[in-house]
Motif scaffolding. Sequence first.
Motif, short mmCIF file in Angstrom:
data_model
loop_
_atom_site.label_atom_id
_atom_site.label_comp_id
_atom_site.label_asym_id
_atom_site.label_seq_id
_atom_site.Cartn_x
_atom_site.Cartn_y
_atom_site.Cartn_z
N SER A 1 0.83 -1.19 0.00
CA SER A 1 0.00 0.00 0.00
C SER A 1 0.88 1.25 0.00
N THR A 2 0.48 2.21 -0.78
CA THR A 2 1.17 3.50 -0.79
C THR A 2 0.36 4.56 -0.06
N ASN A 4 -1.05 7.15 2.53
CA ASN A 4 -0.43 8.00 3.52
C ASN A 4 -1.45 9.03 3.98
N GLU A 35 3.18 8.17 7.03
CA GLU A 35 3.46 7.37 5.85
C GLU A 35 4.07 6.04 6.28
N ARG A 36 4.35 5.20 5.31
CA ARG A 36 5.00 3.92 5.59
C ARG A 36 6.27 4.16 6.39
N ASP A 37 6.45 3.35 7.42
CA ASP A 37 7.62 3.47 8.29
C ASP A 37 8.01 2.06 8.74
N TYR A 40 5.33 -0.66 9.35
CA TYR A 40 4.02 0.00 9.41
C TYR A 40 3.64 0.50 8.03
N ILE A 41 2.86 -0.29 7.29
CA ILE A 41 2.55 -0.03 5.89
C ILE A 41 1.11 0.47 5.75
N GLY A 42 0.92 1.51 4.93
CA GLY A 42 -0.41 2.01 4.61
C GLY A 42 -1.19 2.53 5.79
N TYR A 61 -2.77 -0.11 10.27
CA TYR A 61 -1.68 -0.28 9.32
C TYR A 61 -1.57 -1.76 8.97
N GLY A 64 4.15 -5.25 8.01
CA GLY A 64 5.09 -5.87 7.10
C GLY A 64 5.94 -6.94 7.76
#
Length: 95
Positions: A1-2, A4, A35-37, A40-42, A61, A64
């Motif tokens: 996922s992008t 944010n 944002e992704r960190d 922690y995605i999306g 989130y 990942g």
Amino acid sequence: STYNVRIGRSKNIPRPYLDGKQKDMWVGSGTLFLERDRRYIGPGHEGIVEFEEQQIITYHYYDGGDSGVSKLADRELFWNDKDWPELWDHLILTD
């Protein structure tokens, strides 16, 4: 996922909502807030809880580090010297 989260603010409810560079969010701007960190995605679907003098933000989130399982994170929220929200590092992972 992008996915944010971007933020802005306004002095009037109808608009304009301006980002940190005073650009109108109506034309696709917004100050990047979350944002992704790492794992922690999306991040998205934020909520804020206040405990005495501490504010906590929660959000969903995709993890990942756990095959993309959807989870909930919470982090301390604070306000910088320009009165824009910022986040401390991740506090707790909740399944």
